[in-house]
Design a protein around this motif. Structure first.
Motif: not given
Length: 502
Positions: A320-330, A472-481
């Motif tokens: 589920l943590r991966w799921a939230l990360l992927y959908l925030t990035m896509y 959504r990603p926080p302002a001025n923060e870039k998410l990564s995989l």
């Protein structure tokens, strides 16, 4: 006469230089090690073994599942590695994976008991027990899980209720950046806790939060290089300080927590009215009072309960943590999921597993998360029970077998865009499509017994969160995989914003 003989021996000894003796001893030890570690006849190919350490220093433990792929490219779909006395074979490709996991003639059914596992659990529990003990424990656990809701409406209602509590906890963040790690862990863990312990734990329960952090810590530590050294030389490592001692202390604390819960149950236990798994196990133990050969005893109760708690917490929550990360990035994929939710469920109705067959896109997204998240990349290891032959290679009794799910789930011959998050992999003409080369829950008699529960949890939790929030990603923060390697592959810590949907 004796004096003369003694003088002769002393003279001969004096003639040897100490360095010569030491060299001789070293050469002898190397020779013994060579005999001990040389590959069995007709064993799968692999990198050459170094003296004493075998292939240990040729392995990148931070990226072990990726390092394995390079070996497969060089040595083929049946290749080998050695770590001290442990000989392992990596099996790649669907036909071979199916053969080793399901073909009864090979009897690749056991779990390997490494020195580290032996130290922490002996041969107790559900995940790493073998033979008759494993059959008895698995049969009992499956029956008990069904009795306490597995596959029934009552358990689904419990998941829906917990999804509501999780949404409330996330809503309290008021759209500000937060790390979802332990909120999700707590929610998922509460489902297995309700089955095993008969209770759930609040998200602000500091003691339970510490316990969840301990689960996270042992998950990471057990796969580290230093802890793997313990498996090679346990007789020395057990006297040395290091992360392995922290790992053992962590497992003991978790066992102590379970033991405490068992003692609480005993204070008001009614054999005629079992409330949960612990009650049912205590009742089963009474059937074998005085039977020293029975597998139903106190230590197995502790270890089997801990296995259920650990497996029921870690794997689903990591997915589920991966799921939230992927959908925030896509975000475009997130929008499609939400559009399907709005069309099929709406905002007033709670998601249920009955909705799943009417939501092919959401169903496909969850499967793609499982494929890309790749949380158990080499599957849970198996062990050869007796000498057998696979693909023309001889596998001696005791060989560890690792099935290469990473290669299976990233095979360019099977997946249109193997390295890209793409739910279309599981869709055909707009309908959900099952894929034969998709085995996140393994195969055969040791298939994950929590698969049905995990699938229900993933669908209800994921759909509930997508229904209530836009991530959504926080302002001025870039998410990564970027990922962290442990017993599972998990995303590194990240922060997201959960914006309530109108």
């Amino acid at each position: 006469m004796l004096a003369a003989l003694g003088s002769l021996v002393a003279a001969l000894w004096a003639g040897f230089h100490l360095r010569t003796v030491l060299l001789g001893v070293i050469i002898f030890l190397f020779f013994v090690d060579f005999l001990k570690r040389r590959r069995p006849k007709n064993f799968p190919p692999g990198p050459a073994n170094l003296p004493f350490v075998a292939n240990f220093f040729q392995m990148d433990f931070e990226n072990s599942h990726l390092a394995v792929q390079r070996l497969v490219e060089k040595y083929g779909n049946m290749c080998s590695l050695s770590f001290g006395d442990i000989k392992a074979v990596i099996v790649t490709g669907l036909p071979l994976i199916r053969e080793v996991l399901t073909h009864s003639d090979h009897s690749i059914l056991n779990r390997p008991i490494t020195p580290m596992r032996e130290h922490a659990f002996k041969k107790n529990g559900l995940i790493f027990s073998n033979g008759q003990e494993w059959k008895e424990q698995r049969r009992f656990v499956l029956t008990t899980l069904r009795n306490f809701g597995l596959g029934k409406k009552s358990l689904e209602e419990r998941i829906q209720e917990e999804a509501y509590y999780l949404s409330e906890a996330i809503e309290e963040m008021k759209g500000q950046p937060f790390d979802p790690h332990f909120k999700i862990n707590n929610a998922v863990s509460n489902i297995i806790c309700s089955i095993t312990f008969g209770e759930r734990f609040e998200y602000k329960d500091d003691q339970f939060q510490e316990l969840l952090k301990l689960v996270d810590e042992v998950t990471y530590l057990e796969a580290t290089k230093w802890c793997q050294v313990y498996n090679m030389i346990p007789s020395i490592m057990k006297y040395l300080p290091g992360p392995h001692q922290k790992l053992f202390a962590g497992w003991e604390k978790l066992k102590l927590f379970v033991s405490h819960m068992i003692e609480k149950h005993r204070t008001d236990w009614d054999p005629a009215k079992p409330r949960d798994f612990i009650d049912a196990y205590l009742k089963e133990m009474t059937k074998y009072t005085g039977n020293t050969t029975s597998s139903f005893h106190e230590e197995n109760l502790v270890c089997s309960t801990l296995d259920l708690f650990f497996a029921g917490t870690e794997t689903t929550s990591t997915t589920l943590r991966w799921a939230l990360l992927y959908l925030t990035m896509y975000p475009e994929i997130q929008e499609k999921v939400q559009a399907e939710i709005d069309r099929v469920i709406g905002q007033s109705q709670q998601p249920s597993t009955a909705h799943r067959e009417h939501m092919p896109y959401t169903h496909a997204v969850i499967h793609e998360v499982l494929r890309m998240g790749n949380i158990i990349p080499l599957n849970v290891p198996r062990e050869v029970a007796f000498n057998t032959t696979v693909a023309g290679y001889c596998l001696p009794k005791g060989t560890m077998v690792l099935t290469n799910l990473t290669a299976l789930h990233k095979d360019p011959a099977e997946w249109a865009t193997p390295d890209t998050f793409n739910p279309e992999h599981f869709l055909e003409n707009g309908q959900f499509k099952k894929r034969e080369s998709f085995l996140p829950f393994s195969l055969g008699k040791r298939v994950c017994l929590g698969e049905q529960l995990a699938r229900s949890e993933m669908f209800i939790f994921f759909t509930s969160l997508m229904q209530k929030f836009t991530f959504r990603p926080p302002a001025n923060e870039k998410l990564s995989l970027k990922f962290r390697t442990g017993l599972t592959i998990s995303p590194v810590s990240y922060r997201i914003c959960a914006i309530p949907r109108a």
